[in-house]
Design an enzyme around this catalytic site. Structure first.
Site, PDB file in Angstrom:
ATOM      1  N   LYS A   1       4.420   0.618 -11.156  1.00  0.00           N
ATOM      2  CA  LYS A   1       3.645  -0.613 -10.895  1.00  0.00           C
ATOM      3  C   LYS A   1       2.531  -0.783 -11.930  1.00  0.00           C
ATOM      4  O   LYS A   1       2.356  -1.848 -12.492  1.00  0.00           O
ATOM      5  CB  LYS A   1       3.003  -0.585  -9.492  1.00  0.00           C
ATOM      6  CG  LYS A   1       3.972  -0.452  -8.345  1.00  0.00           C
ATOM      7  CD  LYS A   1       3.284  -0.570  -7.005  1.00  0.00           C
ATOM      8  CE  LYS A   1       2.266   0.531  -6.711  1.00  0.00           C
ATOM      9  NZ  LYS A   1       2.852   1.881  -6.570  1.00  0.00           N
TER      10      LYS A   1
ATOM     11  N   ARG B   1       3.081  12.229 -15.496  1.00  0.00           N
ATOM     12  CA  ARG B   1       2.151  11.104 -15.545  1.00  0.00           C
ATOM     13  C   ARG B   1       0.764  11.555 -16.010  1.00  0.00           C
ATOM     14  O   ARG B   1       0.260  12.599 -15.611  1.00  0.00           O
ATOM     15  CB  ARG B   1       2.042  10.460 -14.155  1.00  0.00           C
ATOM     16  CG  ARG B   1       1.036   9.324 -14.160  1.00  0.00           C
ATOM     17  CD  ARG B   1       1.397   8.265 -13.198  1.00  0.00           C
ATOM     18  NE  ARG B   1       0.866   8.555 -11.867  1.00  0.00           N
ATOM     19  CZ  ARG B   1       0.842   7.629 -10.909  1.00  0.00           C
ATOM     20  NH1 ARG B   1       1.324   6.424 -11.124  1.00  0.00           N
ATOM     21  NH2 ARG B   1       0.376   7.937  -9.726  1.00  0.00           N
TER      22      ARG B   1
ATOM     23  N   ARG C   1      -1.146  -2.402   0.919  1.00  0.00           N
ATOM     24  CA  ARG C   1      -0.374  -1.193   1.186  1.00  0.00           C
ATOM     25  C   ARG C   1      -0.084  -1.048   2.676  1.00  0.00           C
ATOM     26  O   ARG C   1       0.575  -0.086   3.070  1.00  0.00           O
ATOM     27  CB  ARG C   1      -1.182   0.021   0.727  1.00  0.00           C
ATOM     28  CG  ARG C   1      -0.704   0.602  -0.608  1.00  0.00           C
ATOM     29  CD  ARG C   1      -1.585   1.782  -0.880  1.00  0.00           C
ATOM     30  NE  ARG C   1      -1.087   2.731  -1.806  1.00  0.00           N
ATOM     31  CZ  ARG C   1      -1.386   2.754  -3.109  1.00  0.00           C
ATOM     32  NH1 ARG C   1      -2.082   1.795  -3.643  1.00  0.00           N
ATOM     33  NH2 ARG C   1      -0.962   3.729  -3.864  1.00  0.00           N
TER      34      ARG C   1
ATOM     35  N   ARG D   1       2.043  11.421  -0.207  1.00  0.00           N
ATOM     36  CA  ARG D   1       1.896   9.999  -0.561  1.00  0.00           C
ATOM     37  C   ARG D   1       3.201   9.243  -0.329  1.00  0.00           C
ATOM     38  O   ARG D   1       3.190   8.086   0.085  1.00  0.00           O
ATOM     39  CB  ARG D   1       1.431   9.873  -2.020  1.00  0.00           C
ATOM     40  CG  ARG D   1      -0.004  10.351  -2.183  1.00  0.00           C
ATOM     41  CD  ARG D   1      -0.361  10.548  -3.633  1.00  0.00           C
ATOM     42  NE  ARG D   1      -0.355   9.294  -4.371  1.00  0.00           N
ATOM     43  CZ  ARG D   1      -0.239   9.217  -5.700  1.00  0.00           C
ATOM     44  NH1 ARG D   1      -0.105  10.321  -6.411  1.00  0.00           N
ATOM     45  NH2 ARG D   1      -0.269   8.062  -6.287  1.00  0.00           N
TER      46      ARG D   1
ATOM     47  N   ARG E   1      -3.892  13.154 -12.683  1.00  0.00           N
ATOM     48  CA  ARG E   1      -4.605  12.801 -11.443  1.00  0.00           C
ATOM     49  C   ARG E   1      -4.443  13.908 -10.420  1.00  0.00           C
ATOM     50  O   ARG E   1      -3.361  14.454 -10.264  1.00  0.00           O
ATOM     51  CB  ARG E   1      -4.028  11.503 -10.873  1.00  0.00           C
ATOM     52  CG  ARG E   1      -4.728  10.283 -11.373  1.00  0.00           C
ATOM     53  CD  ARG E   1      -3.986   9.032 -11.034  1.00  0.00           C
ATOM     54  NE  ARG E   1      -3.673   8.884  -9.614  1.00  0.00           N
ATOM     55  CZ  ARG E   1      -3.104   7.789  -9.100  1.00  0.00           C
ATOM     56  NH1 ARG E   1      -2.793   6.775  -9.880  1.00  0.00           N
ATOM     57  NH2 ARG E   1      -2.835   7.722  -7.816  1.00  0.00           N
TER      58      ARG E   1
HETATM   59  P1  AMP Z   1      -2.864   4.261  -6.714  1.00  0.00           P
HETATM   60  O1  AMP Z   1      -3.638   4.396  -7.983  1.00  0.00           O
HETATM   61  O2  AMP Z   1      -2.444   2.827  -6.452  1.00  0.00           O
HETATM   62  O3  AMP Z   1      -1.721   5.212  -6.615  1.00  0.00           O
HETATM   63  O4  AMP Z   1      -3.869   4.629  -5.532  1.00  0.00           O
HETATM   64  C1  AMP Z   1      -4.426   5.933  -5.425  1.00  0.00           C
HETATM   65  C2  AMP Z   1      -5.030   6.154  -4.060  1.00  0.00           C
HETATM   66  O5  AMP Z   1      -6.070   5.193  -3.832  1.00  0.00           O
HETATM   67  C3  AMP Z   1      -4.078   5.971  -2.892  1.00  0.00           C
HETATM   68  O6  AMP Z   1      -3.293   7.126  -2.617  1.00  0.00           O
HETATM   69  C4  AMP Z   1      -5.066   5.666  -1.772  1.00  0.00           C
HETATM   70  O7  AMP Z   1      -5.736   6.810  -1.336  1.00  0.00           O
HETATM   71  C5  AMP Z   1      -6.080   4.769  -2.480  1.00  0.00           C
HETATM   72  N1  AMP Z   1      -5.670   3.356  -2.426  1.00  0.00           N
HETATM   73  C6  AMP Z   1      -5.382   2.542  -3.479  1.00  0.00           C
HETATM   74  N2  AMP Z   1      -5.043   1.318  -3.067  1.00  0.00           N
HETATM   75  C7  AMP Z   1      -5.121   1.342  -1.703  1.00  0.00           C
HETATM   76  C8  AMP Z   1      -4.868   0.400  -0.678  1.00  0.00           C
HETATM   77  N3  AMP Z   1      -4.475  -0.857  -0.966  1.00  0.00           N
HETATM   78  N4  AMP Z   1      -5.053   0.784   0.609  1.00  0.00           N
HETATM   79  C9  AMP Z   1      -5.459   2.023   0.904  1.00  0.00           C
HETATM   80  N5  AMP Z   1      -5.690   2.970   0.001  1.00  0.00           N
HETATM   81  C10 AMP Z   1      -5.524   2.652  -1.300  1.00  0.00           C
END
Ligand code: AMP
Length: 210
Positions: A13, A123, A88, A167, A156
């Site tokens: 994404k 990654r 999400r 996740r 990360r």
């Molecule tokens: P990402 O970078 O999109 O993989 O997001 C990393 C982490 O940020 C996720 O595993 C969640 O802990 C938090 N996070 C990001 N976007 C959301 C969302 N829309 N709702 C809840 N938690 C989020």
């Protein structure tokens, strides 16, 4: 054009959002990047969010809804935006509707779990601007440094194998229902996420022209 990118963590994404936002001249908004920046800055929200992120859990809906509401009010969102990683949960998707945000298309990038797990090990992300890389599929020009801003590339913490499994579980339980949510609304486009990055971008752009 108001777009949502759906898909499991590591489906691509962020990579596609970075490419498409340049082509369409609209901002890519990653809630993950916003939250990670807040964690780094040590803001109140960041401090609360850190334990959720590190455990591979979702940050509470009300926090994310507050973040996105404020971000979408900014001037640069007037002509559209790409949401990467938000919504999400169904609660977040309903909140967008309640805010009066009319999404044009939802691109669901599909990659089987076993390939997600393989991909995540390679990654890397920029510690300064959040841009994403992959040691094999999307290496930076200078090893360890971001092409965009020169920041250093890191792994990360939540990309560690055990956290990736958590996740993915969270994704299937809480986020995947959004596929049906947006299909029912006639907005869903399924994108096969296992091709090369350029081929996926081409497919997305073709779907957006349709
Ligand atoms: P990402 O970078 O999109 O993989 O997001 C990393 C982490 O940020 C996720 O595993 C969640 O802990 C938090 N996070 C990001 N976007 C959301 C969302 N829309 N709702 C809840 N938690 C989020």
């Amino acid at each position: 054009m108001k777009l949502i990118l759906l898909g499991a963590p590591g489906a691509g994404k962020g990579t596609q959002a970075e490419i498409i936002c340049d082509k369409l001249q609209i901002p890519a908004i990653s809630t993950g990047n916003i939250i990670r920046a807040a964690v780094k800055e040590g803001t109140e929200m960041g401090t609360k969010a850190k334990s959720f992120i590190d455990a591979g859990k979702l940050v509470p809906d009300e926090v994310v809804i507050g973040i996105i509401k404020e971000r979408l009010e900014a001037d640069d969102c007037k002509n559209g935006f790409i949401l990467d990683g938000m919504p999400r949960t169904v609660v977040q998707a309903e909140a967008l509707e309640q805010m009066g945000v009319e999404i044009d298309k939802v691109l669901d990038i599909e990659v089987p779990d076993e390939n997600i797990i393989k991909r995540m090990g390679g990654r890397r992300v920029c510690s300064a601007c959040g841009a994403s890389y992959h040691v094999e599929f999307k290496p930076s020009h200078k090893a360890g440094l971001c092409d965009r801003c020169g920041g250093s590339l890191i792994v990360r913490k939540d990309d560690e194998p055990a956290t990736v499994l958590d996740r993915l579980k969270v994704y299937h339980e809480l986020t995947e229902p959004l596929v049906e949510f947006y299909r029912e609304r006639g907005k869903l486009i399924v994108i096969e996420g296992q091709k090369e990055i350029g081929q996926i971008t081409a497919q997305i752009l073709k779907e957006l022209e349709a």
